[in-house]
Design a protein around this motif. Structure first.
Motif, mmCIF file in Angstrom:
data_model
loop_
_atom_site.group_PDB
_atom_site.id
_atom_site.type_symbol
_atom_site.label_atom_id
_atom_site.label_comp_id
_atom_site.label_asym_id
_atom_site.label_seq_id
_atom_site.Cartn_x
_atom_site.Cartn_y
_atom_site.Cartn_z
ATOM 1 N N ALA A 193 0.829 -1.203 0.000
ATOM 2 C CA ALA A 193 0.000 0.000 0.000
ATOM 3 C C ALA A 193 0.867 1.258 0.000
ATOM 4 O O ALA A 193 0.558 2.245 -0.690
ATOM 5 C CB ALA A 193 -0.918 -0.013 1.216
ATOM 6 N N VAL A 194 1.948 1.248 0.749
ATOM 7 C CA VAL A 194 2.869 2.387 0.774
ATOM 8 C C VAL A 194 3.496 2.587 -0.603
ATOM 9 O O VAL A 194 3.583 3.714 -1.114
ATOM 10 C CB VAL A 194 3.954 2.188 1.854
ATOM 11 N N ASP A 195 3.942 1.517 -1.222
ATOM 12 C CA ASP A 195 4.571 1.593 -2.536
ATOM 13 C C ASP A 195 3.622 2.208 -3.571
ATOM 14 O O ASP A 195 4.007 3.092 -4.350
ATOM 15 C CB ASP A 195 4.994 0.189 -2.988
ATOM 16 N N ALA A 196 2.362 1.759 -3.568
ATOM 17 C CA ALA A 196 1.385 2.306 -4.517
ATOM 18 C C ALA A 196 1.106 3.778 -4.231
ATOM 19 O O ALA A 196 0.989 4.597 -5.157
ATOM 20 C CB ALA A 196 0.091 1.491 -4.442
ATOM 21 N N HIS A 197 1.005 4.133 -2.966
ATOM 22 C CA HIS A 197 0.728 5.517 -2.568
ATOM 23 C C HIS A 197 1.838 6.465 -3.020
ATOM 24 O O HIS A 197 1.578 7.581 -3.476
ATOM 25 C CB HIS A 197 0.573 5.554 -1.041
ATOM 26 N N LEU A 198 3.077 6.036 -2.896
ATOM 27 C CA LEU A 198 4.218 6.896 -3.236
ATOM 28 C C LEU A 198 4.358 7.122 -4.726
ATOM 29 O O LEU A 198 5.130 7.993 -5.149
ATOM 30 C CB LEU A 198 5.508 6.308 -2.663
ATOM 31 N N LEU A 203 10.406 6.913 -1.667
ATOM 32 C CA LEU A 203 10.351 5.670 -0.911
ATOM 33 C C LEU A 203 9.617 4.594 -1.710
ATOM 34 O O LEU A 203 8.657 4.879 -2.430
ATOM 35 C CB LEU A 203 9.620 5.921 0.414
ATOM 36 N N THR A 204 10.067 3.343 -1.591
ATOM 37 C CA THR A 204 9.421 2.219 -2.277
ATOM 38 C C THR A 204 9.205 1.061 -1.304
ATOM 39 O O THR A 204 9.784 1.030 -0.205
ATOM 40 C CB THR A 204 10.268 1.710 -3.452
ATOM 41 N N GLY A 205 8.411 0.106 -1.746
ATOM 42 C CA GLY A 205 8.228 -1.102 -0.960
ATOM 43 C C GLY A 205 9.525 -1.860 -0.755
ATOM 44 O O GLY A 205 9.725 -2.497 0.288
ATOM 45 N N ASP A 206 10.438 -1.786 -1.729
ATOM 46 C CA ASP A 206 11.734 -2.454 -1.577
ATOM 47 C C ASP A 206 12.541 -1.845 -0.436
ATOM 48 O O ASP A 206 13.276 -2.565 0.266
ATOM 49 C CB ASP A 206 12.537 -2.355 -2.882
ATOM 50 N N VAL A 232 -2.076 7.129 4.107
ATOM 51 C CA VAL A 232 -1.955 6.100 3.070
ATOM 52 C C VAL A 232 -3.314 5.415 2.907
ATOM 53 O O VAL A 232 -3.873 4.909 3.892
ATOM 54 C CB VAL A 232 -0.882 5.065 3.445
ATOM 55 N N PRO A 233 -3.866 5.396 1.709
ATOM 56 C CA PRO A 233 -5.189 4.787 1.515
ATOM 57 C C PRO A 233 -5.261 3.363 2.054
ATOM 58 O O PRO A 233 -4.397 2.534 1.779
ATOM 59 C CB PRO A 233 -5.381 4.823 -0.004
#
Length: 600
Positions: A225-230, A246-249, A437-438
């Motif tokens: 969810a964080v990765d998509a939001h960013l 920032l990414t999910g990785d 974050v959605p």
């Protein structure tokens, strides 16, 4: 006389910046948990009930003393900068500094993982037993603090029109909540519940479940969810829209580190702080300087006492500006900075008059460097845009803009009957920092704003590097046993307000609650760690309770005093162990009307 009693008992003691969090900590002790379980439960509740000051994606240094081993350690819950965060990346966007809010300054969320690490390594209870109090507050609701309601009110237009997920989280039928009214966060409750569901599905083992909870957050549905939001563009402090770095990785690669503390003796006590990735050692530098003065002979809160403490603070904080940074990336000359010889040399700079010069030292003959302090004007727009530009969590209504004390966060302290002790200062991921974050119910932290884009400084930006944080709990050991744990909200001022408390306790012999309630003051000499890096070289803020004689004496010495309302600077929370009979004690500041201590 004190506004509150000093609490004593034999079973356990908890003190934090919110009564619901302190209650959760004591309930955890009553349920058979130890101080580490109780600290985690307290920390998780603070993420829910103080959303204007911290959240699950924020950061926290956790100091702990484990009685079984006799060791004092620190768990670093300060997440690093993303792999894509370079000075060039910001230059390509036309930025000369990292903004104080939005997606660009987001670091890897550190707080959630740090509490899990504490629980895994030192706790005894299962994750569900510890997290249930936070789940209950998020699902059933909690009374909105006046400051939180005030902040939401100032930012309501932003939340409605431009940060809609924040609007869904913090607004009630499109309007700010009333102070004291019940506010629920069902999305955050569901996030916690899903972490627990995935943790319990991983197996029956306690540690196994905690590690699975970490995976759910850092490489599972939360990270996704964080990765998509960013990848979306949102309005930030620059007045423009940007995607994040920032990414999910970045989340998947991170695990919180357990490190040695930095310590120094003072008046027969062993004082422990986090390392120079925080501002913690500045507390120890102040003690090193002050050890050469007879403060008790000067008299508590006299002009001589206040002047000496203020001038020593200026010198220690100047060294912070020049030398502190992530020691994994820079060679911080910490041994020299804390040495007797260096302190003696620096102490000679304390004169009869206030200094207006920023004077970092030259440890080991090195040349100090402080980045340029040029100040950019905030973008034009509605009042909330200026509040967004200011990187501090504090949101100031227009009517209070000239007088409001700035800088705030959370703190908690816990001790148990076994001799374990914890001090922590959770912060970051506050409601003003970044859009929610959605689907998760919380925003990201913006600690990246504290790093410099100017290369070559110890706190310069680099991928994977921790920006130097202001978060700074303290833990004190006496004769091999935990004696005192304390902290306060307050950004850069933390290690000045807690110093005043500590000196009142050690040098002037005040009781724990008396020391918590002692006169608060701080120098504004050094640049703020938060955008826009403001400072007043001779400025001192002091509570109105100071004597006229002391105020006149400070003014004659050249200090530029600003008198602020009583009970307005800091919220020191503390627990301790009495040296004579081993009674556990707890104290909480009346400032802000929300910190609460419990002892049994």
């Amino acid at each position: 006389m004190t506004t509150r009693p000093e609490l004593r008992g034999t079973f356990g003691a908890v003190s934090s910046t919110h009564w619901l969090a302190s209650a959760a900590g004591m309930a955890t002790l009553e349920a058979g948990g130890n101080a580490f379980d109780a600290a985690a439960a307290t920390g998780f509740v603070l993420q829910v009930v103080e959303p204007h000051l911290n959240g699950p994606a924020g950061d926290v240094p956790i100091l702990l003393f484990e009685a079984a081993s006799g060791r004092t350690r620190v768990i670093c819950g300060q997440g690093p900068m993303p792999a894509a965060a370079t000075p060039k990346a910001f230059a390509d966007l036309g930025l000369s500094r990292i903004p104080g809010s939005g997606l660009l300054p987001a670091t890897v969320p550190g707080a959630f993982g740090a509490w899990l690490k504490l629980l895994e390594q030192h706790g005894t209870l299962r994750l569900a037993q510890v997290l249930k109090y936070a789940v209950g507050c998020a699902a059933d609701g909690y009374p909105v603090l006046p400051k939180a309601a005030e902040a939401i009110g100032v930012l309501a237009e932003l939340f409605r029109d431009l940060w809609p997920e924040s609007g869904r989280t913090y607004l009630v039928a499109g309007a700010p909540p009333r102070p004291g009214s019940r506010l629920r966060n069902p999305a955050l409750a569901e996030t916690f519940r899903r972490v627990l569901k995935e943790a319990e599905a991983a197996g029956a083992g306690r540690e196994q479940q905690i590690r699975a909870g970490h995976r759910a957050f850092y490489s599972g549905f939360v990270a996704a969810a964080v990765d998509a939001h960013l990848r979306t563009e949102v309005l930030d402090a620059t007045g423009r829209r940007h995607r994040g770095l920032l990414t999910g990785d970045d989340l998947a690669r991170w695990v919180p580190a357990t490190e040695d503390t930095v310590s120094r003796s003072y008046r027969g006590l062993e004082v422990h702080k986090p390392g120079p990735w925080s501002q913690g050692p500045v507390f120890l530098q102040q003690l090193a300087l002050l050890e050469g003065f007879d403060l008790a002979a000067m008299g508590l809160d006299s002009a001589d006492h206040l002047h000496t403490v203020i001038e020593c603070a200026k010198l220690a904080y100047a060294d912070r500006e020049a030398w502190y940074g992530d020691p994994d990336f820079t060679d911080v000359p910490l041994a020299t900075l804390l040495s007797e010889r260096y302190a003696a040399d620096r102490r000679r700079l304390v004169g009869d008059q206030a200094s207006g010069r920023l004077r970092p030292g030259a440890p080991d003959g090195r040349t100090p460097r402080i980045p340029s302090l040029d100040r950019a004007d905030p973008p034009q727009g509605p009042y909330w845009q200026g509040q967004l530009y200011d990187g501090l969590p504090t949101v100031v209504p227009p009517v209070l803009a000239a007088t409001e004390a700035r800088g705030d966060t959370c703190c908690l302290t816990v001790t148990d009957r076994h001799g374990n002790m914890v001090a922590a200062t959770p912060s970051g991921g506050w409601l003003k920092s970044s859009p929610v974050v959605p689907g998760l119910g919380f925003p990201l932290g913006t600690r990246g704003q504290m790093a410099w884009l100017e290369e070559g400084h110890p706190n310069s930006l680099a991928p994977g590097k921790r920006p130097r944080t202001t978060l700074s709990p303290t833990l004190v050991v006496r004769d091999g046993r935990a004696a005192l744990a304390f902290g306060t909200p307050g950004g850069d001022q933390q290690d000045q307000w807690t110093l005043g408390f500590f000196l009142a306790r050690t040098d002037f012999g005040l009781g724990l609650q008396q020391a918590v309630e002692s006169l608060a003051f701080h120098s504004e000499h050094v640049p703020s760690s938060f955008v826009p890096r403001t400072h007043r070289p001779l400025g001192v803020r002091i509570e109105h309770r100071r004597t006229e004689e002391a105020a006149a004496g400070l003014a004659c010495r050249g200090h530029d005093l600003v008198t602020v309302p009583d009970w307005s600077l800091g919220k020191v929370c503390a627990v301790g162990v009495e040296p004579d009979d081993g009674l556990l004690c707890a104290a909480a500041s009346p400032r802000g009307g929300q910190a609460y201590a419990i002892a049994r």
